[in-house]
Design a protein around this motif. Structure first.
Motif, short mmCIF file in Angstrom:
data_model
loop_
_atom_site.label_atom_id
_atom_site.label_comp_id
_atom_site.label_asym_id
_atom_site.label_seq_id
_atom_site.Cartn_x
_atom_site.Cartn_y
_atom_site.Cartn_z
N MET A 207 46.67 57.06 75.53
CA MET A 207 46.23 57.84 74.56
C MET A 207 45.81 59.26 75.20
N PRO A 208 46.56 60.40 74.89
CA PRO A 208 46.13 61.41 75.72
C PRO A 208 44.75 62.19 75.39
N HIS A 209 44.06 62.57 76.18
CA HIS A 209 42.57 62.77 76.03
C HIS A 209 41.60 61.78 75.89
N VAL A 210 41.95 60.43 76.30
CA VAL A 210 41.08 59.63 76.19
C VAL A 210 41.17 58.69 77.34
N ALA A 211 39.89 58.71 78.22
CA ALA A 211 40.00 57.78 79.31
C ALA A 211 39.98 56.55 79.28
N SER B 232 38.67 49.34 70.96
CA SER B 232 38.57 50.52 70.30
C SER B 232 37.98 51.40 70.89
N THR B 233 38.21 52.95 70.37
CA THR B 233 37.51 54.24 70.78
C THR B 233 37.33 55.02 69.94
N MET B 234 36.65 56.01 70.32
CA MET B 234 36.42 57.26 69.28
C MET B 234 37.59 58.06 69.79
N ILE B 235 38.37 58.80 68.83
CA ILE B 235 39.45 59.50 69.38
C ILE B 235 39.11 61.08 68.91
N PRO B 236 38.84 61.74 70.03
CA PRO B 236 38.68 63.15 70.08
C PRO B 236 39.58 63.87 69.22
N ALA B 237 39.19 65.15 68.63
CA ALA B 237 39.88 66.00 67.98
C ALA B 237 41.35 66.32 68.56
N ALA B 238 41.43 66.76 69.85
CA ALA B 238 42.33 67.03 70.70
C ALA B 238 43.49 65.93 70.59
N ALA B 239 42.74 64.94 70.88
CA ALA B 239 43.98 63.51 70.75
C ALA B 239 44.51 63.35 69.70
N GLN B 240 43.73 63.54 68.47
CA GLN B 240 44.34 63.78 67.23
C GLN B 240 45.41 64.44 66.94
#
Length: 56
Positions: A1-5, A29-37
């Motif tokens: 997933m881009p922008h997620v370590a 699971s993880t929180m997906i930041p707006a940039a990744a969305q």
């Protein structure tokens, strides 16, 4: 997933969002930041087939 370590993903041993893992399965699971969305939306658009389940 881009922008997620990779370190941001955490195991959900008891399941998540109504998904119960079977023996030998692990749910992460993880929180997906707006940039990744935004990146996913730019790549795939609003394809309804990508929605596996509705989250209440």
């Amino acid at each position: 997933m881009p922008h997620v370590a990779s370190a941001d993903w955490l195991s959900e041993p008891d399941g998540a969002f109504g998904i119960t893992p079977e023996s030998g399965q692990t749910i992460y699971s993880t929180m997906i930041p707006a940039a990744a969305q935004a990146s996913v939306m730019n790549e795939f658009g609003e394809d309804e087939n990508l929605l596996a389940a509705e989250i209440p």
